[in-house]
Structures are given as structure tokens and as C-alpha cells.
Write an enzyme that holds these catalytic residues in place. Structure first.
Site, PDB file in Angstrom:
ATOM      1  CG  ASN A   4      -3.946  -4.289   3.511  1.00  0.00           C
ATOM      2  OD1 ASN A   4      -3.427  -4.279   2.404  1.00  0.00           O
ATOM      3  ND2 ASN A   4      -3.227  -4.243   4.619  1.00  0.00           N
TER       4      ASN A   4
ATOM      5  NE  ARG B   1      -2.074  -1.312   3.532  1.00  0.00           N
ATOM      6  CZ  ARG B   1      -2.330  -0.939   4.778  1.00  0.00           C
ATOM      7  NH1 ARG B   1      -3.409  -0.224   5.053  1.00  0.00           N
ATOM      8  NH2 ARG B   1      -1.533  -1.269   5.763  1.00  0.00           N
TER       9      ARG B   1
END
Length: 91
Positions: free
Chosen positions: A36, A18
């Protein structure tokens, strides 16, 4: 302006995926979110110039982090996605 959503599967959680995705987005100049998902995947929404979005997609397919691995990427263009003016890591 192009708006997309992606669901990325593979080795994409616990490897900095990320944060590296945000770094790539910031370098290219696209905006959106990355988060996520409970199933182990990563969800991305992005908006920006068509050429920049295409480059962003290519970078994500290659995995923005060396220890990650993209095994499957589902991509969808969707004009109804919220337009953002920064790129954020959520959850």
C-alpha cells in the site's frame, strides 16, 4: 525474464487487494512485492517469464478482488528492478 512496476489506483486499499494480488502471482508463477502507498494506491513490482507477466498484468487490471476496482494502472518495464524468487505482501 520481464521485470515491471505498477502503480494501481482506484478502490484498492481495504478490500484485500494486496493478498489477492499475491494469490494471483502465486497461481501464475511470478515473483515480486505488493504494498500500500500513502496516497491510497497500491505499488507492485513483478518479475517472471514474459507470458506470465502479461497474464499477471491482465488479472491486476481486472482487479484480483471482487470488491476492488482498478481505475488507473501505470505500468513500466524496468530491467533494474530487483529479481525476486517469491511474491511478498509488504507493509
Amino acid at each position: 525474464m520481464k521485470t515491471i512496476r505498477m502503480k494501481v489506483k482506484g478502490r484498492v486499499q481495504g478490500v484485500g487487494f494486496r493478498y489477492m494480488t499475491k494469490m494471483v502471482a502465486d497461481q501464475i508463477g511470478v515473483f515480486g512485492i505488493v504494498q500500500n502507498e500513502a496516497d491510497g494506491s497500491v505499488y507492485i513490482e513483478a518479475n517472471g517469464d514474459s507470458d506470465k507477466i502479461d497474464l499477471f498484468i491482465a488479472k491486476i487490471k481486472q482487479s484480483p478482488t471482487p470488491s476492488g476496482r482498478v481505475e488507473n494502472l501505470q505500468l513500466e518495464e524496468d530491467a533494474s528492478i530487483k529479481i525476486r524468487n517469491k511474491f511478498s505482501v509488504t507493509n
